[in-house]
Motif scaffolding. Structure first.
Motif, PDB file in Angstrom:
ATOM      1  N   VAL A 370     -75.750  39.313 -24.316  1.00 20.48           N
ATOM      2  CA  VAL A 370     -76.902  39.502 -25.211  1.00 20.48           C
ATOM      3  C   VAL A 370     -77.947  40.401 -24.554  1.00 20.48           C
ATOM      4  O   VAL A 370     -78.471  41.334 -25.178  1.00 20.48           O
ATOM      5  N   LYS A 371     -78.241  40.125 -23.301  1.00 19.93           N
ATOM      6  CA  LYS A 371     -79.210  40.941 -22.566  1.00 19.93           C
ATOM      7  C   LYS A 371     -78.752  42.397 -22.509  1.00 19.93           C
ATOM      8  O   LYS A 371     -79.547  43.328 -22.690  1.00 19.93           O
ATOM      9  N   LYS A 373     -76.789  43.956 -24.638  1.00 19.91           N
ATOM     10  CA  LYS A 373     -76.930  44.559 -25.962  1.00 19.91           C
ATOM     11  C   LYS A 373     -78.374  45.001 -26.208  1.00 19.91           C
ATOM     12  O   LYS A 373     -78.627  46.083 -26.761  1.00 19.91           O
ATOM     13  N   VAL A 399     -79.368  40.844 -33.046  1.00 18.00           N
ATOM     14  CA  VAL A 399     -78.572  40.359 -31.918  1.00 18.00           C
ATOM     15  C   VAL A 399     -78.942  38.912 -31.589  1.00 18.00           C
ATOM     16  O   VAL A 399     -78.071  38.078 -31.320  1.00 18.00           O
ATOM     17  N   ILE A 400     -80.233  38.597 -31.623  1.00 15.29           N
ATOM     18  CA  ILE A 400     -80.714  37.278 -31.200  1.00 15.29           C
ATOM     19  C   ILE A 400     -80.488  36.209 -32.270  1.00 15.29           C
ATOM     20  O   ILE A 400     -80.110  35.074 -31.956  1.00 15.29           O
ATOM     21  N   LEU A 403     -77.416  33.749 -32.472  1.00 16.13           N
ATOM     22  CA  LEU A 403     -77.127  32.847 -31.349  1.00 16.13           C
ATOM     23  C   LEU A 403     -77.246  31.398 -31.808  1.00 16.13           C
ATOM     24  O   LEU A 403     -78.238  31.012 -32.418  1.00 16.13           O
ATOM     25  N   GLU A 408     -81.652  29.311 -26.299  1.00 18.76           N
ATOM     26  CA  GLU A 408     -81.278  30.680 -25.933  1.00 18.76           C
ATOM     27  C   GLU A 408     -82.058  31.683 -26.781  1.00 18.76           C
ATOM     28  O   GLU A 408     -82.564  32.695 -26.270  1.00 18.76           O
ATOM     29  N   ARG A 409     -82.191  31.405 -28.074  1.00 21.86           N
ATOM     30  CA  ARG A 409     -82.949  32.304 -28.940  1.00 21.86           C
ATOM     31  C   ARG A 409     -84.400  32.397 -28.474  1.00 21.86           C
ATOM     32  O   ARG A 409     -84.992  33.486 -28.427  1.00 21.86           O
ATOM     33  N   TYR A 412     -84.910  34.668 -25.319  1.00 18.87           N
ATOM     34  CA  TYR A 412     -84.870  36.114 -25.591  1.00 18.87           C
ATOM     35  C   TYR A 412     -86.066  36.565 -26.435  1.00 18.87           C
ATOM     36  O   TYR A 412     -86.580  37.679 -26.259  1.00 18.87           O
TER      37      TYR A 412
END
Length: 605
Positions: A370-371, A373, A399-400, A403, A408-409, A412
């Protein structure tokens, strides 16, 4: 008797020495549930365990992907080995004397041809390696390798060689050893002359890198041209030995470290693998001049849980890393992506900054998928402009938002908020709107990214299991009893023979009759090894996992046999009815009456 030219006593000894729980337990965390052991399947990604091991029957079976079999089959699947390779490896581990009869002169022509190709590749590899290290022809190639920091030890470890700038070095070498040159051309070692009058070396004036299969046998070569010329890199063509989409450079040497660490470092080229190896990274592999495939990913997933994608730091390398993410995610990997500064490739980075900095900065500093991307997306926007910032936020939220983890969301979103000086609450609100819109678009199940691992129904509606026809159930039940008891097999053989309605079931029954005729005792694991047919092995494994009672009655067997015999009679009755209707339409009432009598007789049966 032997199975696949391997003596049966060796196969039996291997199965006796390798308990299924111990074999599987090296790769899967198993927990006991009654008489079964359960765990997450190593062959496909899943969150709820559907992988089952039955110690009593020495078998494994996954209800999700359908794979199953005995300990030998598990080793074949988990390590990508052929049956003889798996048996040999397991025999050696258990110190069982193993005589490989697979390629004896009496073997099949196919086997002899494969052995000839393997032998030719092995000898060719030794020839190229000798020419590099011990001849004047190889001196420029050796000088080049030394200038790139490749040590003598690495040259020996990877058996690097050199193909001289001549047309017939390998042709003469193989011809003198009585190899069939046309077969060598098909195997990718030689090329045909344009006029069709003979053969020439495929590799000329190139540094040669042997490519191995998982067992360590040379199956192909990669060659880098020494001077100017095209193409710069040349691989062996695909052949019976070599398939690019299923071959990873250095896997044969790296797999021991990979199994220990459960981690793979994936590179783009063999030069990167070799430099990393010398830098102490012994779990590195590379695709061979081809994009990452699902075949590569599934092969690696059997060995590791985590993968670090360490591609070139230039735009092309980073774009390739981005493309690899969905393939690796589908295989169930935990993914990290290395960020290499200055557009360098891993080999160049190691030469410039050294091994320690490579391990700490590039490998230990690898970021999540994710990071990566988000970093990749950022390069496409001018963040100093408001429009660019808004466009980047939209791309980043796409992208976020998908998730599954709220934590996690939030992590980010907070990073995005601090980076762009935008309110965290507004980002969270917009992210939630994205998720609501996604859920409306997602009309099917709860795991659309991985449909094979999905709830196969819309929310609120229960999914109904597929009901098998009565005769199908009866056939499976009979075979299940037959696997447990040779007396049942004799009873069924006398009354039904191979008259099963499903071809695979008929084939399994025929194999069972032959198996018991050889005086063997019921043993599902042993029986499976006698099949040597992937599809039938899956059928038998599935049937053997049924909860069939050990006790049986002739009444129950007769009921199953009657149900099985009913199917062809029903089909015959249907055909007769169609004939009767045709006779009536044609005005042949006498014939129609005869057919009606035949139908009544069939229905009584």
């Amino acid at each position: 008797m032997s199975v696949g030219r391997i003596p049966e006593e060796i196969i039996e000894a291997v199965l006796q020495q390798h308990d299924i729980v111990d074999t599987v337990g090296k790769h899967v965390h198993l927990t006991k549930q009654g008489k079964y052991m359960k765990g997450l399947c190593p062959f496909h990604s899943e969150k709820t365990p559907s992988f089952t091991v039955t110690p009593e029957r020495q078998m494994f079976h996954c209800y999700g992907c359908g794979k199953g079999g005995n300990a030998i089959r598990f080793r074949m699947e988990i390590e990508g080995l052929s049956f003889p390779e798996a048996v040999r490896a397991m025999a050696e581990e258990a110190h069982i004397p193993f005589e490989d009869r697979a390629f004896r002169p009496g073997g099949s022509p196919v086997s002899r041809e494969m052995e000839q190709l393997l032998q030719a590749h092995e000898w060719s590899s030794k020839l190229y390696h000798f020419l590099l290290k011990n001849t004047e022809h190889g001196k420029p190639a050796m000088d080049y390798l030394k200038s790139r920091g490749v040590s003598d030890k690495a040259i020996d470890t990877f058996q690097i060689g050199y193909a001289p700038a001549r047309w017939d070095t390998l042709v003469q070498f193989l011809d003198k050893r009585s190899f069939d040159l046309s077969a060598m051309e098909k195997g990718g070692l030689l090329s045909s002359k344009q006029d069709g009058t003979g053969f020439v070396d495929r590799f000329r004036d190139r540094i040669i890198f042997p490519l191995h299969n998982r067992s360590g046998k040379v199956i192909a070569f990669a060659g880098r041209i020494l001077g100017e010329g095209h193409p710069k890199y040349l691989n062996s063509p695909e052949s019976r030995l070599f398939t690019k989409s299923r071959t990873l450079y250095n896997l044969h040497q790296a797999k021991t470290e990979i199994r220990k660490s459960r981690q793979i470092v994936l590179f783009e080229g063999y030069g990167d693998v070799i430099s990393a190896w010398e830098a102490g990274v012994h779990n590195g592999v590379a695709t061979m001049g081809t994009a990452l495939t699902e075949g590569h990913a599934s092969m690696m997933r059997t060995l590791a849980d985590e993968i670090i994608v360490c591609y070139d730091g230039d735009n092309a390398g980073q774009a390739a890393a981005l493309k690899s993410i969905p393939i690796l995610e589908a295989a169930g990997f935990q993914i990290k992506i290395s960020l290499i500064s200055e557009g360098l490739d891993p080999d160049e980075f190691i030469q410039k900054y050294g091994a320690e900095r490579f391990r700490i900065q590039v490998l230990d500093g690898a970021v999540s998928a994710v990071k990566f991307k988000l970093i990749y997306l950022k390069k496409n926007h001018i963040l100093l402009e408001e429009d660019g910032k808004v466009a980047y936020i939209k791309d980043a939220l796409e992208v976020i938002a998908p998730l599954p983890s709220p934590t996690e969301r939030e992590i980010y979103l907070k990073e995005l908020s601090a980076e762009l000086q935008v309110s965290f609450d507004s980002l969270k609100q917009e992210c939630n709107q994205f998720r609501q819109a996604m859920q409306k678009r997602s009309s099917y199940g709860d795991n659309n990214a991985k449909r094979w691992n999905n709830v196969r129904h819309k929310k609120g509606k229960a999914s109904m299991p597929t009901l098998l026809p009565a005769y199908h159930v009866a056939e499976r039940r009979l075979l299940s009893f037959m696997l447990q008891d040779s007396e049942v097999a004799r009873y069924v053989g006398d009354r039904l023979g191979d008259s099963f309605n499903i071809n695979d079931h008929a084939a399994v029954a025929a194999y069972l009759y032959a198996y018991y005729a050889g005086g063997k005792e019921p043993d599902v694991s042993r029986f499976i090894s006698s099949l040597q047919d992937d599809r039938l092995e899956q059928v038998v494994t599935s049937i053997a996992m049924m909860d069939t009672p050990e006790e049986w009655t002739t009444q129950e067997l007769d009921d199953c046999i009657r149900e099985i015999k009913r199917v062809p009679l029903q089909a015959q009755i249907q055909r007769k009815k169609e004939e009767m209707v045709s006779a009536e339409r044609a005005g042949d009432f006498l014939r129609a009456a005869q057919i009606a009598s035949e139908i009544i007789a069939l229905e009584r049966q």
